[in-house]
Design a protein around this motif. Structure first.
Motif, PDB file in Angstrom:
ATOM      1  N   HIS A 245     -39.616 -60.685  -4.189  1.00  0.00           N
ATOM      2  CA  HIS A 245     -39.113 -62.041  -3.981  1.00  0.00           C
ATOM      3  C   HIS A 245     -39.755 -62.996  -4.981  1.00  0.00           C
ATOM      4  CE1 HIS A 245     -37.055 -61.177  -0.141  1.00  0.00           C
ATOM      5  NE2 HIS A 245     -37.846 -60.150  -0.204  1.00  0.00           N
ATOM      6  N   GLY A 246     -39.327 -64.220  -4.934  1.00  0.00           N
ATOM      7  CA  GLY A 246     -39.970 -65.224  -5.755  1.00  0.00           C
ATOM      8  C   GLY A 246     -39.562 -65.162  -7.208  1.00  0.00           C
ATOM      9  N   GLU A 247     -40.504 -65.587  -8.026  1.00  0.00           N
ATOM     10  CA  GLU A 247     -40.187 -65.771  -9.440  1.00  0.00           C
ATOM     11  C   GLU A 247     -39.744 -64.484 -10.128  1.00  0.00           C
ATOM     12  OE1 GLU A 247     -43.406 -67.729 -11.352  1.00  0.00           O
ATOM     13  OE2 GLU A 247     -43.118 -69.586 -10.238  1.00  0.00           O
ATOM     14  N   ALA A 248     -40.385 -63.378  -9.831  1.00  0.00           N
ATOM     15  CA  ALA A 248     -40.057 -62.133 -10.542  1.00  0.00           C
ATOM     16  C   ALA A 248     -38.605 -61.740 -10.322  1.00  0.00           C
ATOM     17  CB  ALA A 248     -40.997 -61.017 -10.101  1.00  0.00           C
ATOM     18  N   LEU A 249     -38.122 -61.867  -9.094  1.00  0.00           N
ATOM     19  CA  LEU A 249     -36.720 -61.513  -8.832  1.00  0.00           C
ATOM     20  C   LEU A 249     -35.788 -62.437  -9.610  1.00  0.00           C
ATOM     21  CD1 LEU A 249     -34.568 -59.885  -7.187  1.00  0.00           C
ATOM     22  CD2 LEU A 249     -34.550 -61.830  -5.643  1.00  0.00           C
ATOM     23  N   ILE A 250     -36.072 -63.731  -9.566  1.00  0.00           N
ATOM     24  CA  ILE A 250     -35.222 -64.684 -10.289  1.00  0.00           C
ATOM     25  C   ILE A 250     -35.246 -64.380 -11.791  1.00  0.00           C
ATOM     26  CG2 ILE A 250     -35.014 -67.138 -10.929  1.00  0.00           C
ATOM     27  CD1 ILE A 250     -35.886 -67.822  -8.049  1.00  0.00           C
ATOM     28  N   ALA A 336     -34.085 -77.175   0.406  1.00  0.00           N
ATOM     29  CA  ALA A 336     -34.442 -77.692   1.728  1.00  0.00           C
ATOM     30  C   ALA A 336     -34.211 -76.622   2.801  1.00  0.00           C
ATOM     31  CB  ALA A 336     -33.610 -78.935   2.036  1.00  0.00           C
ATOM     32  N   LEU A 337     -33.176 -75.810   2.620  1.00  0.00           N
ATOM     33  CA  LEU A 337     -32.888 -74.759   3.599  1.00  0.00           C
ATOM     34  C   LEU A 337     -33.901 -73.624   3.524  1.00  0.00           C
ATOM     35  CD1 LEU A 337     -28.992 -74.518   3.259  1.00  0.00           C
ATOM     36  CD2 LEU A 337     -30.286 -75.411   5.203  1.00  0.00           C
ATOM     37  N   ARG A 338     -34.417 -73.379   2.303  1.00  0.00           N
ATOM     38  CA  ARG A 338     -35.379 -72.277   2.112  1.00  0.00           C
ATOM     39  C   ARG A 338     -36.542 -72.780   1.247  1.00  0.00           C
ATOM     40  NH1 ARG A 338     -30.488 -69.311   2.050  1.00  0.00           N
ATOM     41  NH2 ARG A 338     -30.463 -67.811   3.765  1.00  0.00           N
ATOM     42  N   PRO A 339     -37.459 -73.526   1.844  1.00  0.00           N
ATOM     43  CA  PRO A 339     -38.536 -74.151   1.058  1.00  0.00           C
ATOM     44  C   PRO A 339     -39.412 -73.144   0.316  1.00  0.00           C
ATOM     45  CG  PRO A 339     -38.593 -74.851   3.368  1.00  0.00           C
ATOM     46  CD  PRO A 339     -37.542 -73.819   3.268  1.00  0.00           C
ATOM     47  N   GLU A 340     -39.406 -71.889   0.758  1.00  0.00           N
ATOM     48  CA  GLU A 340     -40.265 -70.876   0.104  1.00  0.00           C
ATOM     49  C   GLU A 340     -39.702 -70.436  -1.249  1.00  0.00           C
ATOM     50  OE1 GLU A 340     -38.268 -70.411   2.566  1.00  0.00           O
ATOM     51  OE2 GLU A 340     -37.252 -68.487   2.436  1.00  0.00           O
ATOM     52  N   ILE A 341     -38.443 -70.796  -1.537  1.00  0.00           N
ATOM     53  CA  ILE A 341     -37.814 -70.378  -2.799  1.00  0.00           C
ATOM     54  C   ILE A 341     -37.633 -71.602  -3.689  1.00  0.00           C
ATOM     55  CG2 ILE A 341     -35.773 -69.321  -3.866  1.00  0.00           C
ATOM     56  CD1 ILE A 341     -35.257 -67.912  -1.191  1.00  0.00           C
ATOM     57  N   LYS A 342     -38.055 -71.481  -4.950  1.00  0.00           N
ATOM     58  CA  LYS A 342     -37.820 -72.569  -5.904  1.00  0.00           C
ATOM     59  C   LYS A 342     -36.588 -72.201  -6.721  1.00  0.00           C
ATOM     60  CE  LYS A 342     -42.609 -74.095  -6.280  1.00  0.00           C
ATOM     61  NZ  LYS A 342     -43.139 -73.207  -5.244  1.00  0.00           N
ATOM     62  N   SER A 343     -35.405 -72.563  -6.210  1.00  0.00           N
ATOM     63  CA  SER A 343     -34.162 -72.090  -6.826  1.00  0.00           C
ATOM     64  C   SER A 343     -33.953 -72.666  -8.228  1.00  0.00           C
ATOM     65  CB  SER A 343     -32.968 -72.437  -5.935  1.00  0.00           C
ATOM     66  OG  SER A 343     -32.826 -73.837  -5.830  1.00  0.00           O
ATOM     67  N   GLY A 344     -34.493 -73.878  -8.467  1.00  0.00           N
ATOM     68  CA  GLY A 344     -34.315 -74.491  -9.780  1.00  0.00           C
ATOM     69  C   GLY A 344     -35.010 -73.726 -10.900  1.00  0.00           C
ATOM     70  N   TYR A 345     -35.942 -72.847 -10.540  1.00  0.00           N
ATOM     71  CA  TYR A 345     -36.643 -72.051 -11.547  1.00  0.00           C
ATOM     72  C   TYR A 345     -35.668 -71.194 -12.358  1.00  0.00           C
ATOM     73  CZ  TYR A 345     -39.906 -68.693 -13.580  1.00  0.00           C
ATOM     74  OH  TYR A 345     -40.599 -67.902 -14.456  1.00  0.00           O
ATOM     75  N   MET A 346     -34.539 -70.837 -11.728  1.00  0.00           N
ATOM     76  CA  MET A 346     -33.532 -70.024 -12.420  1.00  0.00           C
ATOM     77  C   MET A 346     -33.069 -70.725 -13.703  1.00  0.00           C
ATOM     78  SD  MET A 346     -29.997 -69.562 -12.863  1.00  0.00           S
ATOM     79  CE  MET A 346     -29.045 -70.326 -11.586  1.00  0.00           C
TER      80      MET A 346
END
Ligand code: SF4
Ligand code: SF4
Length: 365
Positions: A245-250, A336-346
């Motif tokens: 999960h997290g940055e590596a997956l993105i 906001a729905l998933r605060p543990e994920i930083k989607s903008g990093y993509m």
């Protein structure tokens, strides 16, 4: 800065949504994309059985019609899933596609599973990524002359949201590629489900699976993480280690998308459907209520600019009462729905790979 074309869902007498969608495709360059006799892959997601938020097959039918008018030979395609569900192999996948309207009789073009019967038919596309040097993409996708990608924009449990980049990077990966994306390591054994059929052991290319007490046991020292045992097991006894999960997956998804982007440079059109924008992706066998109103349909030759423009419009829209996002006041609704994920990093990581997300929005009336 690239053009991103957008249509809202307003229609009326003399101007149907079908007319409007046709104009959007034309302005976005579909007519100029495909030549006579060219095989054009239309990448779709037919929706897991039980999910009703996936893109309606009638939009694919309109794309097929336009491509055929150019003399091209379009086909609908998607890759099999890692997990056992209604799209885990080509037989189940085809049945689900038919159930959801993605077959010749309704959409006007055949549905061909891009990575074959068990998800193992793939080609390796080069990419100079931090994690990936060879992206393992479904064979039929790699062999097509041109690509049209139809993506449903919605939330996603690992990426935050899923649009075109996620559809390219994860949705076009064959089963060994998906394994690389999701785990980067080895399969997860579920001995309680193993019936001892030995199919996995027969398929393992490095003989890493032995039978012990009539159960398959993986030698993780030998295992190369190819995913063939996951594809071979009909009993769900070989799972996925969801540890990436997290940055590596993105980052890995972005690298797979970059490989595909390079393969189809100047030969692809990407379309986002910001409709029925549910909190979760269409791989789930349900869909929760939309979090914002339908935004419309958005298209561009630049996949990252397309996702940026679509996300910007979604984030500006009021959140719907009664939905999972009802309490979200502002900002990125998916974060906001998933605060543990930083989607903008993509976006940050895709820019590092040479992609661009600046755009000019052009409305199609
Ligand atoms: S294919 Fe599945 S059920 Fe058969 S031995 Fe392997 S893990 Fe067990
Ligand atoms: S992932 Fe590949 S190498 Fe590893 S046990 Fe399964 S089939 Fe063998």
């Amino acid at each position: 800065m690239d053009n991103v074309f957008w249509m809202n869902l307003h229609a009326g007498a003399g101007c149907s949504l079908e007319d409007k969608f046709g104009r959007l495709l034309k302005r976005a360059g579909l007519d100029a994309l495909a030549g006579r006799g060219e095989l054009v892959a239309i990448k779709v997601h037919v929706g897991e059985s039980g999910n009703l938020a996936y893109v309606n097959h009638n939009y694919a039918r309109m794309v097929v019609r336009e491509l055929k008018a150019c003399g091209a030979k379009p086909f609908l395609t998607d890759t099999n899933t890692l997990y056992s569900g209604s799209r885990h192999n080509a037989v189940d996948h085809n049945e689900t596609a038919v159930m959801h309207g993605y077959f010749s009789g309704t959409a006007g073009a055949p549905f061909i599973v891009a990575d074959g019967l068990r998800g193992l038919d793939c080609e390796e596309l080069p990419v100079n990524g931090q994690h990936v040097k060879k992206a393992r993409i479904g064979g039929a996708l790699c062999q097509a002359d041109k690509l049209v990608m139809l993506s449903h924009f919605k939330g996603h449990c690992e990426m935050g949201f899923g649009g075109t980049i996620k559809n390219m990077g994860m949705g076009c990966a064959a089963v060994p590629g998906k394994l690389e994306l999701h785990s980067g390591s080895n399969p997860l054994q579920k001995p309680e489900k193993c019936v001892g059929c030995q199919q996995c052991a027969r398929r393992c290319p490095v003989h890493a699976i032995a039978m012990k007490d009539k159960k398959a046991v993986i030698n993780y020292t030998t295992c190369i993480g190819c995913g063939q045992c996951i594809a071979a097991c009909n009993y769900g006894a070989m799972g996925i280690q969801w540890d990436s999960h997290g940055e590596a997956l993105i980052e890995k998804v972005a690298e797979y998308a970059a490989a595909l982007h390079e393969r189809f440079a100047g030969k692809a059109l990407y379309v986002n459907f910001a409709l029925s924008i549910s909190p979760d992706c269409d791989c789930w066998d349900y869909n929760d209520a939309p979090v914002v109103q339908d935004i419309g349909i958005v298209a561009s030759a630049n996949p990252l600019a397309l996702d940026r423009a679509t996300l910007d419009m979604i984030n500006k829209a009021p959140k719907l009462a009664g939905s999972a996002a009802a309490e979200v006041k502002s900002g990125n609704v998916f974060d906001a729905l998933r605060p543990e994920i930083k989607s903008g990093y993509m976006f940050d990581y895709c820019r590092k790979l040479g992609m661009e997300d600046k755009y000019e929005l052009v409305e199609i009336k």
